[in-house]
Design a protein around this motif. Structure first.
Motif, PDB file in Angstrom:
ATOM      1  N   ARG A   1      -9.279  -4.214  -3.587  1.00 41.95           N
ATOM      2  CA  ARG A   1      -8.327  -3.220  -4.089  1.00 41.95           C
ATOM      3  C   ARG A   1      -8.208  -2.054  -3.115  1.00 41.95           C
ATOM      4  N   GLN A   2      -9.316  -1.668  -2.488  1.00 44.17           N
ATOM      5  CA  GLN A   2      -9.255  -0.596  -1.511  1.00 44.17           C
ATOM      6  C   GLN A   2      -8.429  -1.005  -0.295  1.00 44.17           C
TER       7      GLN A   2
ATOM      8  N   SER B   1      -1.077   0.397  -5.735  1.00 43.80           N
ATOM      9  CA  SER B   1      -2.373   0.035  -6.306  1.00 43.80           C
ATOM     10  C   SER B   1      -2.456   0.397  -7.786  1.00 43.80           C
ATOM     11  N   GLN B   2      -1.808   1.499  -8.177  1.00 38.75           N
ATOM     12  CA  GLN B   2      -1.826   1.912  -9.574  1.00 38.75           C
ATOM     13  C   GLN B   2      -0.966   1.018 -10.466  1.00 38.75           C
TER      14      GLN B   2
ATOM     15  N   GLY C   1      -0.521   1.708   0.017  1.00 42.05           N
ATOM     16  CA  GLY C   1      -0.453   3.016  -0.625  1.00 42.05           C
ATOM     17  C   GLY C   1      -1.026   3.012  -2.035  1.00 42.05           C
ATOM     18  N   LYS C   2      -1.321   4.217  -2.514  1.00 43.81           N
ATOM     19  CA  LYS C   2      -1.949   4.367  -3.827  1.00 43.81           C
ATOM     20  C   LYS C   2      -1.000   4.024  -4.963  1.00 43.81           C
ATOM     21  N   LYS C   3       0.295   4.283  -4.758  1.00 43.39           N
ATOM     22  CA  LYS C   3       1.236   4.046  -5.858  1.00 43.39           C
ATOM     23  C   LYS C   3       1.274   2.577  -6.251  1.00 43.39           C
TER      24      LYS C   3
ATOM     25  N   SER D   1       4.076   7.922   4.645  1.00 39.51           N
ATOM     26  CA  SER D   1       4.620   8.643   3.483  1.00 39.51           C
ATOM     27  C   SER D   1       5.770   9.539   3.930  1.00 39.51           C
TER      28      SER D   1
ATOM     29  N   THR E   1      -4.821  -0.756  -1.188  1.00 43.75           N
ATOM     30  CA  THR E   1      -4.446   0.660  -1.213  1.00 43.75           C
ATOM     31  C   THR E   1      -4.254   1.196   0.194  1.00 43.75           C
ATOM     32  N   ASP E   2      -5.140   0.836   1.120  1.00 49.46           N
ATOM     33  CA  ASP E   2      -5.033   1.325   2.497  1.00 49.46           C
ATOM     34  C   ASP E   2      -3.775   0.813   3.187  1.00 49.46           C
TER      35      ASP E   2
ATOM     36  N   GLN F   1       6.378   5.764  -0.071  1.00 50.26           N
ATOM     37  CA  GLN F   1       5.421   5.272   0.899  1.00 50.26           C
ATOM     38  C   GLN F   1       5.762   3.852   1.286  1.00 50.26           C
TER      39      GLN F   1
END
Length: 610
Positions: free
Chosen positions: A206-207, A218-219, A214-216, A512, A210-211, A482
């Protein structure tokens, strides 16, 4: 007749084989990085110059090679991965054919520096077009360092057909993403012309997602995991609200190898039936673990097409796993039995509650006209004149007037577009929320309201660009969009043109971008979705020329902001669309060639009703 069949020289045979394995710089990076993974590397660095045309360098800290292995690795079908044919059905490595290194050496200038752990000195090997130029001992760290320069230097036809640097770099990033998503426990870095594009530390899956994305994103992911005797499936799928029309991130991996599988792709989308609109894409990262004996990866040179022995069974398992993940996310509200402090609403009991059915009373003799105030009697004209027979006979004897032409074949061959809507009806009709129907001189005109709006908006955007008069409308709160590195290349290309169209976008770094304003007249739309849609269209078409980019972005922007099918229009709205459409340079087709309107001639209508 003399013999005409002869064996090809090794150099020619290697160049022919390289045409299947090495198609572009991204193919070189894929093969070299996969070899580094097979060598047990924990850190892999990739450096490219001019999108791989000038130089590609892959450095790893793997096991390295001895002097003999380094020399033998560039011979065709020399491999450490398999020993016999049966090993093809128990593969646990990325490479196995022994074709990658000889294919690369056949079409490039290669330098290899490597040292095996435990050796005091390493080996430096230089090859030009499959020919060994130099081999000497050298002091170097443990691992391997491949440097590939002047790709296709001896095959100018192949080099000439390489795409632009932006397109080739995008292909490199795409191939790089497919590898880094499989090995989150390995640290990767990627540099282009000295600029760092990716720096991925070792961590969880998951990390790693995300890398890269982007975090969006991943959420918006839901975990998927199921373990059966046939296969094990794990990974992530997107929530229904993460669906996109374009630019979706869909990845399948089997036993650590990226694959394309349209059949399994349909399985994932079938789990979202009635949850997302038709034509939308869902992001997913799904990893299969299958017995190597149940799959065949040796059916395509790039190894992206894989055959499964239990394909139908895996389909069912995959659909069930995705549906289970969605079901866990879409939780239903629990029944609440706490009624303390709430009003007591009595339940109707027909035996206890004596309630009569309401009755309506009325006066059957009531006449509202008799009760009204009498008016002054006025002589009424008869509905039909007394002498109607004489009027009818006189009308038959009157000479008939020449009527105006009604059909297209009775009109001049060349007529301006204004003649089409001459004598058009002031009242229009909207059919099923998609089509505008109006009467014109030649018959019944039917207009696709969405396509008409696309044409109108497209010509306005192009006019703004020509006159450099694009206005910007600020958004209330800036929104951040992103992009993964593979799409960031096209975003950087599109950014000046987007700003010329009226977008106010600032680069925040690390993929971003902040959207501070949109073109005037495009308020009320989602700016993040709009920018993503434009960049995805540019990436799909692969356009980098500024003029072509302007056209592609104007089409994408007009299509995204146009009227949606089913939107109800007033008569004034339909009148405005018709007038604006016929003020355009082309009223018949959208910028991408789809028909906007058609006319049903009066003659055809009469034949249908005759």
């Amino acid at each position: 007749m003399s013999d005409i069949i002869q064996l090809l020289p090794d150099s020619v045979a290697n160049q022919i084989a390289a045409g299947e394995v090495i198609q572009r710089p991204a193919s070189v990076i894929k093969e070299l990085v996969e070899n580094s993974v097979d060598a047990g590397a924990k850190t892999i660095r990739v450096l490219v110059v001019d999108a791989g045309r000038t130089s590609i360098q892959v450095i790893d800290d793997g096991h390295g090679m001895s002097e003999t292995d380094a020399r033998l690795a560039f011979e065709r079908h020399a491999t450490s991965k398999i020993r016999q044919a049966d090993d093809l059905f128990s593969l646990h490595t990325m490479g196995f054919r022994g074709e990658a290194l000889p294919s690369i050496a056949a079409v490039a200038q290669v330098e290899l520096t490597t040292r095996l752990e435990g050796d005091d000195l390493g080996t430096h090997l230089t090859l030009y077009g499959s020919k060994v130029v130099d081999q000497s001992p050298v002091a170097c760290p443990v691992g391997s360092n491949f440097k590939v320069e002047n790709l296709f230097f001896n095959v100018p036809a192949r080099r000439k057909f390489l795409k632009t640097n932006a397109t080739e770099l995008n292909n490199i990033l795409t191939a790089f993403e497919r590898i880094v998503l499989v090995y989150p426990d390995i640290a990767f870095t990627l540099h282009s012309n000295g600029l760092e594009l990716m720096n991925l530390r070792a961590g969880s899956l998951r990390q790693r997602i995300t890398d890269v994305f982007g975090k969006k994103l991943s959420q918006e992911l839901l975990p998927v995991e199921v373990d059966t005797t046939i296969c094990r499936i794990k990974g992530f799928v997107g929530k229904p609200e993460s669906a996109r029309k374009k630019g979706g991130s869909d990845y399948f991996f089997v036993n650590g190898r990226y694959m394309k599988h349209p059949y399994f792709h349909k399985a994932v989308l079938s789990a979202y039936d009635r949850l997302i609109p038709v034509g939308m894409q869902i992001p997913y990262f799904i990893y299969f673990e299958v017995s190597p004996a149940d799959i065949d990866v040796n059916i395509h040179p790039t190894k992206t097409e894989i055959k499964f022995e239990n394909e139908q069974s895996i389909w069912q398992i995959l659909v069930a796993a995705v549906k289970e993940a969605i079901g866990k996310f879409c939780e239903l509200p629990t029944i609440d039995f706490d009624t303390e402090g709430r009003p007591d609403i009595p339940v109707f009991d027909p035996q206890r509650d004596n309630i009569q059915m309401p009755r309506v009373s009325y006066n059957p003799d009531y006449n509202p006209f008799a009760a009204s105030t009498p008016r002054t009697a006025q002589p009424q004209k008869p509905a039909v004149p007394d002498q109607w027979q004489q009027l009818y006979e006189a009308a038959l004897q009157r000479p008939q007037q020449q009527e105006a032409p009604l059909f297209d074949d009775q009109m001049p061959e060349e007529q301006p577009s204004d003649d089409i809507i001459a004598e058009k009806s002031p009242v229009h009709y909207q059919y099923k929320g998609r089509y505008i129907m109006t009467a014109v001189k030649s018959g019944l005109m039917i207009i696709d309201q969405q396509r008409a709006d696309i044409r109108i908006r497209y010509e306005r955007l192009m006019e703004r660009l020509r006159q450099n008069t694009a206005g910007t409308q600020r958004v209330l709160f800036p929104e951040v969009v992103q992009f993964p590195p593979s799409e960031q290349v096209f975003m950087d290309l599109c950014l000046p043109e987007l700003q010329a169209m009226g977008f106010d976008i600032s680069n925040l770094g690390t993929g971003s971008y902040a959207v501070n304003g949109v073109p005037a007249g495009f308020d009320g739309i989602d700016p993040v979705s709009l920018v993503r849609h434009i960049v995805a269209d540019a990436a799909d078409k692969g356009v980098v020329d500024p003029s072509e980019l302007n056209v592609a972005m104007a089409i994408s922007l007009a299509r995204h902001a146009a009227l949606a099918p089913g939107q109800v229009l007033t008569n004034d709205d339909m009148e405005r669309i018709i007038n604006d459409l016929f003020a355009c340079s082309n009223v018949n087709y959208t910028p991408d060639g789809k028909a906007i309107l058609t006319i049903l001639p009066q003659r055809d209508i009469e034949q249908l009703l005759g």
